[in-house]
Design a protein around this motif. Structure first.
Motif, short mmCIF file in Angstrom:
data_model
loop_
_atom_site.label_atom_id
_atom_site.label_comp_id
_atom_site.label_asym_id
_atom_site.label_seq_id
_atom_site.Cartn_x
_atom_site.Cartn_y
_atom_site.Cartn_z
N LYS A 164 0.07 -10.75 18.87
CA LYS A 164 0.59 -9.81 17.89
C LYS A 164 -0.24 -8.53 17.91
CE LYS A 164 2.05 -13.44 14.63
NZ LYS A 164 1.87 -13.98 13.25
N THR A 165 0.43 -7.37 17.81
CA THR A 165 -0.28 -6.09 17.74
C THR A 165 0.25 -5.28 16.57
OG1 THR A 165 -0.55 -6.08 20.14
CG2 THR A 165 -0.94 -4.01 18.98
N ASN A 166 -0.65 -4.84 15.70
CA ASN A 166 -0.31 -3.98 14.58
C ASN A 166 -0.78 -2.56 14.86
OD1 ASN A 166 0.68 -6.17 12.90
ND2 ASN A 166 -1.46 -6.78 12.72
N LEU A 167 -0.15 -1.59 14.22
CA LEU A 167 -0.50 -0.19 14.37
C LEU A 167 -1.07 0.36 13.07
CD1 LEU A 167 -0.44 2.54 15.94
CD2 LEU A 167 1.89 2.84 15.03
N ARG A 168 -2.23 1.01 13.15
CA ARG A 168 -2.80 1.70 12.00
C ARG A 168 -2.81 3.20 12.29
NH1 ARG A 168 -6.03 -1.66 8.62
NH2 ARG A 168 -4.96 -3.69 8.61
N ARG A 169 -2.12 3.97 11.48
CA ARG A 169 -2.06 5.41 11.65
C ARG A 169 -3.24 6.08 10.96
NH1 ARG A 169 2.65 6.49 14.05
NH2 ARG A 169 4.39 5.04 13.76
N ALA A 170 -3.60 7.25 11.43
CA ALA A 170 -4.73 7.98 10.87
C ALA A 170 -4.40 8.47 9.46
CB ALA A 170 -5.09 9.16 11.77
N ILE A 171 -5.41 8.44 8.58
CA ILE A 171 -5.25 8.84 7.19
C ILE A 171 -6.02 10.14 6.95
CG2 ILE A 171 -5.66 8.20 4.78
CD1 ILE A 171 -3.51 6.54 6.17
N ASP A 172 -5.35 11.11 6.33
CA ASP A 172 -5.97 12.38 5.99
C ASP A 172 -7.01 12.18 4.88
OD1 ASP A 172 -5.70 15.51 6.05
OD2 ASP A 172 -5.68 14.95 3.94
N PRO A 173 -8.15 12.87 4.92
CA PRO A 173 -9.18 12.69 3.89
C PRO A 173 -8.67 12.93 2.47
CG PRO A 173 -10.05 13.95 5.73
CD PRO A 173 -8.59 13.79 5.99
N ARG A 174 -7.81 13.92 2.31
CA ARG A 174 -7.28 14.20 0.96
C ARG A 174 -6.41 13.06 0.46
NH1 ARG A 174 -4.94 19.86 2.91
NH2 ARG A 174 -4.47 18.41 4.61
N HIS A 175 -5.68 12.44 1.38
CA HIS A 175 -4.86 11.29 1.00
C HIS A 175 -5.73 10.10 0.63
CE1 HIS A 175 -1.59 8.18 2.35
NE2 HIS A 175 -1.78 8.18 1.04
N ALA A 176 -6.81 9.88 1.42
CA ALA A 176 -7.68 8.73 1.16
C ALA A 176 -8.26 8.76 -0.24
CB ALA A 176 -8.79 8.69 2.20
N LYS A 177 -8.55 9.97 -0.77
CA LYS A 177 -9.14 10.08 -2.11
C LYS A 177 -8.20 9.59 -3.21
CE LYS A 177 -12.24 13.97 -1.18
NZ LYS A 177 -12.60 15.36 -1.56
N THR A 178 -6.92 9.58 -2.94
CA THR A 178 -5.95 9.20 -3.96
C THR A 178 -5.57 7.72 -3.90
OG1 THR A 178 -3.99 9.64 -2.57
CG2 THR A 178 -4.97 11.52 -3.75
N MET A 179 -6.12 6.97 -2.96
CA MET A 179 -5.68 5.60 -2.74
C MET A 179 -6.25 4.63 -3.75
SD MET A 179 -5.74 5.11 1.40
CE MET A 179 -4.39 5.76 2.39
N SER A 180 -5.45 3.63 -4.08
CA SER A 180 -5.92 2.51 -4.90
C SER A 180 -6.73 1.55 -4.04
CB SER A 180 -4.73 1.78 -5.51
OG SER A 180 -3.96 1.15 -4.50
N SER A 181 -7.35 0.56 -4.66
CA SER A 181 -8.11 -0.44 -3.90
C SER A 181 -7.22 -1.17 -2.91
CB SER A 181 -8.76 -1.44 -4.86
OG SER A 181 -9.73 -0.80 -5.67
N ALA A 182 -6.02 -1.52 -3.34
CA ALA A 182 -5.09 -2.23 -2.46
C ALA A 182 -4.68 -1.36 -1.27
CB ALA A 182 -3.86 -2.68 -3.24
N GLU A 183 -4.48 -0.07 -1.52
CA GLU A 183 -4.09 0.83 -0.44
C GLU A 183 -5.24 1.04 0.54
OE1 GLU A 183 -0.77 3.61 -2.73
OE2 GLU A 183 -2.93 4.02 -3.00
N LEU A 184 -6.46 1.14 0.05
CA LEU A 184 -7.61 1.26 0.94
C LEU A 184 -7.73 0.04 1.85
CD1 LEU A 184 -10.37 2.73 -1.41
CD2 LEU A 184 -9.29 3.89 0.53
N ARG A 185 -7.56 -1.14 1.28
CA ARG A 185 -7.65 -2.36 2.07
C ARG A 185 -6.55 -2.41 3.13
NH1 ARG A 185 -10.91 -6.33 -0.19
NH2 ARG A 185 -9.80 -7.96 0.92
N ALA A 186 -5.36 -1.97 2.77
CA ALA A 186 -4.24 -2.01 3.71
C ALA A 186 -4.46 -1.07 4.89
CB ALA A 186 -2.95 -1.65 2.99
#
Length: 300
Positions: free
Chosen positions: A3-25
């Motif tokens: 199995k192969t999953n894809l993780r896309r790059a996250i913009d720094p401004r977006h990362a600041k708005t993430m919840s704990s669950a979103e950061l883990r994901a």
């Protein structure tokens, strides 16, 4: 099973708005090791692959990975495999390698298909793009270079085991090793630092079931944290917004660290004239990413 999953790059401004669950994901890989499965995560952070394989009932093969865009996954990549179990065997490039616990195997570009086996073995996998072929090499935990650091007074006494590094096993991009804390030490990294020039991946091992790691990330003046359990991996991309500033271990006896150093082909970009070679005297030139993709016919 592969199995192969894809993780896309996250913009720094977006990362600041993430919840704990979103950061883990976005930044954590929680299920690396499942019986009779190869689980790979292809990230857009320097196109690093982080994965795990557990050949419980029989051999597992890694060959074609769609996200690399090549017939075999190491046609234009290198990889390091670490046995976190016991009694592991790797077949690659027409050779067979035996890996004990915490031994590392470097595989160079063009190796081809890789077969993993061992009922009690399970493998942590790191892969990155490569610009030339380097011979495979096995380094055991006993042969790794040991660098003592820290102090008991500051609760960060530790030993760094250097496996793949500029003064040891040669590679194109990957630098890899293990940090082991002394009894009573709880800080993995002190003082805090940022990662402007490289992407990293961490996996925490040998944690008791009732203990966790507090992994800090983010800007120095606005940190976030994630609770990490045994044998879970964390992505730490280039850029201060995801820098792993410090990790509070509660406690931890061992940690594997994989670092992707910048490749001249990908990190620095400039336009070059059409008559300049892509490689000069066996060394890569700094060139634009789109140019290399065009020349290689490869979207990896």
């Amino acid at each position: 099973m592969h199995k192969t999953n894809l993780r896309r790059a996250i913009d720094p401004r977006h990362a600041k708005t993430m919840s704990s669950a979103e950061l883990r994901a976005e930044f954590m890989i929680e299920d690396l090791f499942k019986d009779d499965e190869v689980n790979l995560t292809y990230t857009q952070y320097d196109r690093m692959i982080v994965g795990g394989a557990k050949p419980k009932s029989g051999p597992l093969a890694i060959d074609a990975v769609d996200q690399t865009g090549t017939p075999s996954w190491l046609d234009r990549r290198e990889a390091v495999l670490v046995n976190l179990g016991t009694g592991g065997t790797v077949e690659a490039g027409g050779e067979t390698y035996s890996l004990g616990r915490c031994d590392m195997l470097y595989l160079g570009m063009g190796t081809g298909a890789v077969t993993l086996s061992g009922e009690d073995a399970y493998f942590y996998i790191i892969s990155a793009p490569a610009h030339r072929a380097i011979p495979a090499q096995l380094v055991t935990i006993d042969d790794a270079r040991q660098v003592p650091l820290g102090s008991r007074d500051t609760c960060n006494e530790r030993v760094i085991y250097q496996f793949i590094h500029p003064e040891g096993i040669e590679s194109c991009q990957i630098v890899m090793g293990m940090t082991k804390l002394a009894p009573g030490s709880i800080w993995n990294t002190m003082p805090a630092h940022v990662h402007e020039r490289r992407s990293e991946a961490y996996i925490y091992i040998d944690l008791p079931e009732d203990q966790n790691v507090v992994h800090l990330m983010g800007e120095p003046d606005e940190t976030r944290h994630m609770i990490v359990r045994n044998e879970q991996a964390v992505l730490s991309p280039r850029g201060r917004y995801t820098a792993a500033l410090a990790r509070l271990l509660i406690p931890l006896s061992g940690r594997w660290r994989a670092t992707i150093w910048p490749s001249p082909i990908w990190i620095w970009s400039r336009w070059k004239t059409s008559n300049e070679p892509l490689f000069t005297a066996g060394k890569p030139r700094i060139c634009d990413r789109r140019e290399h993709r065009h020349r290689s016919g490869n979207r990896d």
